[in-house]
Design a protein around this motif. Sequence first.
Motif, PDB file in Angstrom:
ATOM      1  N   SER A  30      40.884  35.193  50.155  1.00  0.00           N
ATOM      2  CA  SER A  30      40.848  35.922  48.891  1.00  0.00           C
ATOM      3  C   SER A  30      41.390  35.020  47.788  1.00  0.00           C
ATOM      4  CB  SER A  30      41.687  37.200  48.974  1.00  0.00           C
ATOM      5  OG  SER A  30      41.686  37.850  47.724  1.00  0.00           O
ATOM      6  N   PHE A  31      40.749  35.105  46.632  1.00  0.00           N
ATOM      7  CA  PHE A  31      41.149  34.297  45.488  1.00  0.00           C
ATOM      8  C   PHE A  31      40.739  35.020  44.208  1.00  0.00           C
ATOM      9  CE2 PHE A  31      37.230  32.878  47.438  1.00  0.00           C
ATOM     10  CZ  PHE A  31      36.316  32.854  46.402  1.00  0.00           C
ATOM     11  N   TYR A  32      41.314  34.573  43.092  1.00  0.00           N
ATOM     12  CA  TYR A  32      41.004  35.171  41.797  1.00  0.00           C
ATOM     13  C   TYR A  32      39.632  34.709  41.320  1.00  0.00           C
ATOM     14  CZ  TYR A  32      45.804  36.758  41.450  1.00  0.00           C
ATOM     15  OH  TYR A  32      47.000  37.385  41.685  1.00  0.00           O
ATOM     16  N   ASP A  33      38.881  35.622  40.720  1.00  0.00           N
ATOM     17  CA  ASP A  33      37.586  35.304  40.140  1.00  0.00           C
ATOM     18  C   ASP A  33      37.803  34.394  38.926  1.00  0.00           C
ATOM     19  OD1 ASP A  33      35.106  35.726  38.386  1.00  0.00           O
ATOM     20  OD2 ASP A  33      34.558  36.845  40.188  1.00  0.00           O
ATOM     21  N   ILE A  34      36.967  33.372  38.776  1.00  0.00           N
ATOM     22  CA  ILE A  34      37.138  32.435  37.650  1.00  0.00           C
ATOM     23  C   ILE A  34      36.641  33.025  36.324  1.00  0.00           C
ATOM     24  CG2 ILE A  34      37.131  30.358  39.090  1.00  0.00           C
ATOM     25  CD1 ILE A  34      34.211  29.894  38.139  1.00  0.00           C
ATOM     26  N   ASN A  35      35.919  34.133  36.402  1.00  0.00           N
ATOM     27  CA  ASN A  35      35.427  34.802  35.199  1.00  0.00           C
ATOM     28  C   ASN A  35      35.785  36.289  35.300  1.00  0.00           C
ATOM     29  OD1 ASN A  35      34.054  35.287  32.793  1.00  0.00           O
ATOM     30  ND2 ASN A  35      32.097  35.548  33.833  1.00  0.00           N
ATOM     31  N   PRO A  36      37.077  36.618  35.165  1.00  0.00           N
ATOM     32  CA  PRO A  36      37.507  38.003  35.419  1.00  0.00           C
ATOM     33  C   PRO A  36      36.874  39.018  34.465  1.00  0.00           C
ATOM     34  CG  PRO A  36      39.284  36.721  34.437  1.00  0.00           C
ATOM     35  CD  PRO A  36      38.173  35.766  34.729  1.00  0.00           C
ATOM     36  N   GLN A  37      36.477  40.151  35.047  1.00  0.00           N
ATOM     37  CA  GLN A  37      35.868  41.232  34.288  1.00  0.00           C
ATOM     38  C   GLN A  37      36.858  42.346  33.961  1.00  0.00           C
ATOM     39  OE1 GLN A  37      32.487  40.815  33.378  1.00  0.00           O
ATOM     40  NE2 GLN A  37      33.071  38.808  34.169  1.00  0.00           N
ATOM     41  N   LYS A  38      37.995  42.349  34.625  1.00  0.00           N
ATOM     42  CA  LYS A  38      39.057  43.329  34.398  1.00  0.00           C
ATOM     43  C   LYS A  38      40.397  42.605  34.452  1.00  0.00           C
ATOM     44  CE  LYS A  38      36.686  47.039  33.834  1.00  0.00           C
ATOM     45  NZ  LYS A  38      36.677  47.636  32.515  1.00  0.00           N
ATOM     46  N   LYS A  39      41.474  43.334  34.135  1.00  0.00           N
ATOM     47  CA  LYS A  39      42.825  42.752  34.133  1.00  0.00           C
ATOM     48  C   LYS A  39      43.094  42.037  35.460  1.00  0.00           C
ATOM     49  CE  LYS A  39      47.619  44.025  33.268  1.00  0.00           C
ATOM     50  NZ  LYS A  39      48.525  45.148  32.973  1.00  0.00           N
ATOM     51  N   ILE A  40      42.748  42.680  36.565  1.00  0.00           N
ATOM     52  CA  ILE A  40      42.820  42.052  37.887  1.00  0.00           C
ATOM     53  C   ILE A  40      41.410  42.016  38.442  1.00  0.00           C
ATOM     54  CG2 ILE A  40      43.663  42.281  40.256  1.00  0.00           C
ATOM     55  CD1 ILE A  40      46.165  43.651  39.082  1.00  0.00           C
ATOM     56  N   HIS A  41      40.963  40.820  38.827  1.00  0.00           N
ATOM     57  CA  HIS A  41      39.633  40.647  39.410  1.00  0.00           C
ATOM     58  C   HIS A  41      39.746  39.573  40.488  1.00  0.00           C
ATOM     59  CE1 HIS A  41      35.036  39.851  38.672  1.00  0.00           C
ATOM     60  NE2 HIS A  41      35.324  40.080  39.950  1.00  0.00           N
ATOM     61  N   ALA A  42      39.713  40.028  41.727  1.00  0.00           N
ATOM     62  CA  ALA A  42      39.840  39.125  42.868  1.00  0.00           C
ATOM     63  C   ALA A  42      38.585  39.205  43.728  1.00  0.00           C
ATOM     64  CB  ALA A  42      41.056  39.507  43.707  1.00  0.00           C
ATOM     65  N   LEU A 110      37.371  42.906  43.873  1.00  0.00           N
ATOM     66  CA  LEU A 110      38.409  43.917  43.714  1.00  0.00           C
ATOM     67  C   LEU A 110      38.800  43.935  42.243  1.00  0.00           C
ATOM     68  CD1 LEU A 110      40.767  43.328  46.780  1.00  0.00           C
ATOM     69  CD2 LEU A 110      38.651  44.641  46.649  1.00  0.00           C
ATOM     70  N   PHE A 111      38.612  45.091  41.600  1.00  0.00           N
ATOM     71  CA  PHE A 111      38.945  45.268  40.194  1.00  0.00           C
ATOM     72  C   PHE A 111      40.096  46.243  40.081  1.00  0.00           C
ATOM     73  CE2 PHE A 111      34.256  44.754  40.324  1.00  0.00           C
ATOM     74  CZ  PHE A 111      34.111  43.614  39.557  1.00  0.00           C
ATOM     75  N   GLY A 112      41.063  45.967  39.235  1.00  0.00           N
ATOM     76  CA  GLY A 112      42.171  46.896  39.058  1.00  0.00           C
ATOM     77  C   GLY A 112      43.106  46.452  37.954  1.00  0.00           C
ATOM     78  N   GLY A 113      44.275  47.102  37.944  1.00  0.00           N
ATOM     79  CA  GLY A 113      45.269  46.808  36.928  1.00  0.00           C
ATOM     80  C   GLY A 113      45.042  47.550  35.631  1.00  0.00           C
ATOM     81  N   GLU A 114      43.959  48.291  35.566  1.00  0.00           N
ATOM     82  CA  GLU A 114      43.608  49.107  34.410  1.00  0.00           C
ATOM     83  C   GLU A 114      42.497  50.062  34.857  1.00  0.00           C
ATOM     84  OE1 GLU A 114      41.547  46.892  31.277  1.00  0.00           O
ATOM     85  OE2 GLU A 114      40.974  45.423  32.759  1.00  0.00           O
ATOM     86  N   LYS A 115      42.171  51.026  34.032  1.00  0.00           N
ATOM     87  CA  LYS A 115      41.074  51.943  34.333  1.00  0.00           C
ATOM     88  C   LYS A 115      39.789  51.131  34.426  1.00  0.00           C
ATOM     89  CE  LYS A 115      40.032  56.533  34.072  1.00  0.00           C
ATOM     90  NZ  LYS A 115      40.554  57.471  35.015  1.00  0.00           N
ATOM     91  N   VAL A 116      39.067  51.274  35.517  1.00  0.00           N
ATOM     92  CA  VAL A 116      37.886  50.451  35.738  1.00  0.00           C
ATOM     93  C   VAL A 116      36.672  50.981  34.971  1.00  0.00           C
ATOM     94  CG1 VAL A 116      36.313  49.545  37.493  1.00  0.00           C
ATOM     95  CG2 VAL A 116      38.756  49.648  37.964  1.00  0.00           C
TER      96      VAL A 116
END
Length: 121
Positions: A30-42, A110-116
């Motif tokens: 698992s790693f962070y997405d290089i182009n995040p779509q949300k506050k947390i995007h893994a 995986l998207f999170g850290g805010e309302k998706v």
Amino acid sequence: MSYDDNNIFAKILREEIPCNKIYEDKFILSFYDINPQKKIHALVIPKGKYTDLDDFSLNASPEEMVGLLKGINIVAKKLGISTEVGMGYRALANISEDGGQEVPHLHFHLFGGEKVGKMVE
């Protein structure tokens, strides 16, 4: 879609391309997405050569299947977004071209850290 050994996730698994790793075990990386779509995007990917969820469901071992599902939960906990430690998240897998899949290696976002928000627009 056939498996391409030169896809970006295969190169990351072979450590030819670096990633911002969150978690790794016998079954997943698992790693962070290089182009995040949300506050947390893994991203969570199996270590086996599976093109998509259909391929994985048909060909993965029971241990790989359990490892992937448990791995998603472990990563969500580490990120503070699982319902055990946070407010929840979205796990998304795109399957094949019509499903929006761009890399021919099974992966979950995986998207999170805010309302998706809305699931499909």
